[in-house]
Motif scaffolding. Sequence first.
Motif, short mmCIF file in Angstrom:
data_model
loop_
_atom_site.label_atom_id
_atom_site.label_comp_id
_atom_site.label_asym_id
_atom_site.label_seq_id
_atom_site.Cartn_x
_atom_site.Cartn_y
_atom_site.Cartn_z
N SER A 7 0.85 -1.19 0.00
CA SER A 7 0.00 0.00 0.00
C SER A 7 0.88 1.24 0.00
N GLY A 8 0.26 2.38 -0.23
CA GLY A 8 0.99 3.63 -0.17
C GLY A 8 1.35 4.24 -1.51
N GLN A 13 4.21 14.65 -7.81
CA GLN A 13 5.06 15.39 -8.71
C GLN A 13 6.52 15.11 -8.43
N ALA A 14 7.34 15.34 -9.42
CA ALA A 14 8.78 15.14 -9.26
C ALA A 14 9.29 15.95 -8.07
N GLY A 15 10.16 15.31 -7.30
CA GLY A 15 10.68 15.93 -6.10
C GLY A 15 9.90 15.58 -4.86
N GLY A 16 8.74 14.98 -5.04
CA GLY A 16 7.89 14.62 -3.92
C GLY A 16 8.31 13.32 -3.26
N SER A 17 7.52 12.91 -2.27
CA SER A 17 7.84 11.71 -1.49
C SER A 17 6.61 10.81 -1.35
N LEU A 18 6.88 9.53 -1.20
CA LEU A 18 5.86 8.54 -0.88
C LEU A 18 6.47 7.52 0.05
#
Length: 124
Positions: A7-8, A13-18
């Motif tokens: 999950s998750g 967008q580019a530069g983001g986090s997950l």
Amino acid sequence: QVHLMESGGGSVQAGGSLRLSCAASVYTYSSNCMGWFRQAPGKEREGVAAIYTGGVSTYYADSVKGRFTISQDNAKNTVYLQMNSLKPEDTAMYYCAADLPYGGSWYSLLYKYWGQGTQVTVSS
């Protein structure tokens, strides 16, 4: 039999986090090694990161070193993949895997158990 549920995933967008999670149906420390893999359309499945029992050793693909971090929480039977500074080329279906045969390389596809995957899409 071990069941893995990822999950998750999502769009960012580019530069983001997950942060991806992989919940296992049995104790995570019962598996000698757990890994994260990804597969983009038209490409082969590739190893992203792996963590060995007890979190003593971790391994990463060169393409994600310094950006991704694998960790585990044995109390929750869960392995995580924190992904920072995401790039469009990180777009793929991400899979969790468990139970690597003795002698197998962490990035091989020899793991005994696989999850169904969670999609990660990074836009520029």
